[in-house]
Design a protein around this motif. Structure first.
Motif, PDB file in Angstrom:
ATOM      1  N   PHE A 122      55.650  91.282 116.698  1.00 52.24           N
ATOM      2  CA  PHE A 122      55.048  92.600 116.816  1.00 52.24           C
ATOM      3  C   PHE A 122      56.143  93.522 117.341  1.00 52.24           C
ATOM      4  O   PHE A 122      56.443  93.526 118.541  1.00 52.24           O
ATOM      5  CB  PHE A 122      53.849  92.582 117.767  1.00 52.24           C
ATOM      6  N   GLY A 123      56.752  94.265 116.426  1.00 49.97           N
ATOM      7  CA  GLY A 123      57.884  95.086 116.824  1.00 49.97           C
ATOM      8  C   GLY A 123      59.002  94.216 117.360  1.00 49.97           C
ATOM      9  O   GLY A 123      59.453  93.267 116.713  1.00 49.97           O
ATOM     10  N   GLU A 124      59.432  94.504 118.586  1.00 44.91           N
ATOM     11  CA  GLU A 124      60.550  93.772 119.184  1.00 44.91           C
ATOM     12  C   GLU A 124      60.106  92.501 119.906  1.00 44.91           C
ATOM     13  O   GLU A 124      60.934  91.771 120.432  1.00 44.91           O
ATOM     14  CB  GLU A 124      61.285  94.690 120.169  1.00 44.91           C
ATOM     15  N   ARG A 125      58.809  92.221 119.939  1.00 43.71           N
ATOM     16  CA  ARG A 125      58.290  91.039 120.638  1.00 43.71           C
ATOM     17  C   ARG A 125      57.989  89.933 119.628  1.00 43.71           C
ATOM     18  O   ARG A 125      57.196  90.117 118.702  1.00 43.71           O
ATOM     19  CB  ARG A 125      57.035  91.388 121.426  1.00 43.71           C
ATOM     20  N   LYS A 126      58.625  88.781 119.804  1.00 42.61           N
ATOM     21  CA  LYS A 126      58.462  87.661 118.876  1.00 42.61           C
ATOM     22  C   LYS A 126      57.791  86.498 119.592  1.00 42.61           C
ATOM     23  O   LYS A 126      58.238  86.064 120.654  1.00 42.61           O
ATOM     24  CB  LYS A 126      59.825  87.229 118.327  1.00 42.61           C
ATOM     25  N   ASN A 159      50.472  93.021 127.448  1.00 42.02           N
ATOM     26  CA  ASN A 159      50.769  92.621 126.081  1.00 42.02           C
ATOM     27  C   ASN A 159      49.500  92.567 125.235  1.00 42.02           C
ATOM     28  O   ASN A 159      48.455  92.109 125.707  1.00 42.02           O
ATOM     29  CB  ASN A 159      51.446  91.242 126.052  1.00 42.02           C
ATOM     30  N   GLY A 160      49.628  92.980 123.964  1.00 32.79           N
ATOM     31  CA  GLY A 160      48.492  92.931 123.064  1.00 32.79           C
ATOM     32  C   GLY A 160      48.300  91.591 122.390  1.00 32.79           C
ATOM     33  O   GLY A 160      47.283  91.358 121.733  1.00 32.79           O
ATOM     34  N   ALA A 161      49.271  90.673 122.538  1.00 27.80           N
ATOM     35  CA  ALA A 161      49.165  89.337 121.954  1.00 27.80           C
ATOM     36  C   ALA A 161      49.949  88.369 122.823  1.00 27.80           C
ATOM     37  O   ALA A 161      50.951  88.741 123.445  1.00 27.80           O
ATOM     38  CB  ALA A 161      49.690  89.324 120.526  1.00 27.80           C
ATOM     39  N   PHE A 162      49.512  87.117 122.851  1.00 34.68           N
ATOM     40  CA  PHE A 162      50.192  86.114 123.663  1.00 34.68           C
ATOM     41  C   PHE A 162      49.878  84.732 123.102  1.00 34.68           C
ATOM     42  O   PHE A 162      48.990  84.575 122.255  1.00 34.68           O
ATOM     43  CB  PHE A 162      49.771  86.206 125.139  1.00 34.68           C
ATOM     44  N   VAL A 163      50.608  83.721 123.578  1.00 31.19           N
ATOM     45  CA  VAL A 163      50.443  82.343 123.120  1.00 31.19           C
ATOM     46  C   VAL A 163      49.822  81.522 124.240  1.00 31.19           C
ATOM     47  O   VAL A 163      50.193  81.663 125.415  1.00 31.19           O
ATOM     48  CB  VAL A 163      51.795  81.724 122.704  1.00 31.19           C
ATOM     49  N   ARG A 175      54.432 101.003 123.959  1.00 38.14           N
ATOM     50  CA  ARG A 175      55.486 100.054 123.587  1.00 38.14           C
ATOM     51  C   ARG A 175      55.305  98.718 124.287  1.00 38.14           C
ATOM     52  O   ARG A 175      55.529  97.656 123.691  1.00 38.14           O
ATOM     53  CB  ARG A 175      56.848 100.653 123.918  1.00 38.14           C
ATOM     54  N   ALA A 176      54.865  98.748 125.553  1.00 36.33           N
ATOM     55  CA  ALA A 176      54.614  97.493 126.271  1.00 36.33           C
ATOM     56  C   ALA A 176      53.472  96.720 125.631  1.00 36.33           C
ATOM     57  O   ALA A 176      53.497  95.486 125.544  1.00 36.33           O
ATOM     58  CB  ALA A 176      54.300  97.798 127.731  1.00 36.33           C
ATOM     59  N   LEU A 177      52.466  97.440 125.139  1.00 42.01           N
ATOM     60  CA  LEU A 177      51.274  96.807 124.569  1.00 42.01           C
ATOM     61  C   LEU A 177      51.532  96.227 123.190  1.00 42.01           C
ATOM     62  O   LEU A 177      51.125  95.102 122.882  1.00 42.01           O
ATOM     63  CB  LEU A 177      50.153  97.842 124.499  1.00 42.01           C
TER      64      LEU A 177
END
Length: 304
Positions: A63-67, A126-130, A227-229
């Motif tokens: 998601f953007g810069e977050r992998k 964060n809008g997504a996590f593992v 951006r953080a989300l």
């Protein structure tokens, strides 16, 4: 892990029964089963709030810069609608990537959240996590898939299973984050409202000040929280939505690249072609030819 083995056996049984090609849409609204080999190219889609369980293999989603990378025994939890890029990195003919996607019903999640004590705020926005899957979640997933053998039972029993899923997610280590995203009130809900406004009005010119007003934040604070989300800026979020919709229009509507560009809000076809190639790895016409079956034919009038 026995629970994972049980879920794999149940999933393979249903995939064999359905036949055809992945993705496998089921009789349960919001339940999708996936089977794939390692991808040559990333896939792009708009993610809905969902629990994405990996039963076999490995995958990453950016998601953007977050992998985020997640493998067998783990799941990605998405808390709001966001455009993302994914790629299967482990899966072959003998041992394909297997995944179960369960859409999270926001009404059910709110109902469960209201019965729980106040959850702690998340350390990150964060809008997504593992998450690592434990026995209760795996058992819920296996029972949900098994309901496909008894269609008459689905309306009565499936909502109860999803309440259990909601309980285990909300009481887990990321419960506070999920509660804020799906069931949040106050600032979190206003921020979600701003994201939704951008999602539904992506073809229109975006004004950060208007989105910030919806969120009840200053433009600079809104930009930082957004951006953080989502892992991307509001303009990047909008651009990905536009390009994904344009791609869908060319695939399903057989329209020119120029027409698709104007339909999603671009004023310049050349700018559209450049940004399209940057996201999807090829200009519009070449990309659509690659995605369509060999005998489908492509009638796009635009080169690029």
């Amino acid at each position: 892990m026995q629970g994972l083995e049980d879920l794999r056996a149940t999933l393979c049984k249903q995939i064999a029964r359905l036949g055809g090609h992945s993705p496998f849409y089921t009789a349960i609204d919001g339940m999708i089963m996936l089977q794939a080999k390692t991808d040559r190219h990333p896939t792009h889609l708009l993610h809905q709030p969902a629990l994405c369980i990996v039963v076999q293999g490995e995958k990453w989603t950016a998601f953007g810069e977050r992998k985020l990378t997640y493998r067998a025994g783990q799941a990605m939890v998405v808390g709001l609608e966001m455009p993302g890029t994914s790629q299967v990195v482990e899966g072959d003919d003998a041992s394909p990537y297997l995944s179960l996607v369960l859409t999270l019903d926001q009404a059910i999640m709110r109902e469960v959240c209201e019965t729980l004590p106040m959850l702690p705020p998340p350390p990150e926005d964060n809008g997504a996590f593992v998450v690592d899957l434990d026995a209760p979640l795996l058992a819920c997933a296996a029972r949900a898939v098994s309901l496909l053998d008894n269609p008459d039972a689905i309306p009565l029993l499936y909502p109860g299973i999803m309440r259990e899923v909601g309980y285990w997610l909300l009481t887990g280590p990321h419960g506070g984050a999920l509660a804020q995203r799906i069931t949040g009130t106050g600032p979190q809900r206003r921020m979600a409202g701003a994201v939704h406004a951008l999602r539904t009005q992506f073809a229109e010119p975006v004004r950060i000040s208007d989105l910030a007003a919806i969120a009840g934040l200053s433009p600079s604070a809104f930009h930082r929280h957004f951006r953080a989300l989502t892992g991307m800026t509001p303009l990047t979020f909008q651009k990905q939505l536009r390009l994904m919709e344009a791609r869908r229009l060319m695939l399903t509507g057989n329209i020119s690249a120029e027409s698709a560009a104007f339909a999603v809000g671009y004023a310049s076809a050349s700018q559209f072609s450049r940004e399209y190639a940057r996201l999807f790895g090829a200009p519009p016409r070449r990309d659509i030819v690659r995605l369509q079956p060999p005998d489908a034919g492509v009638n796009l009038r635009e080169k690029g």
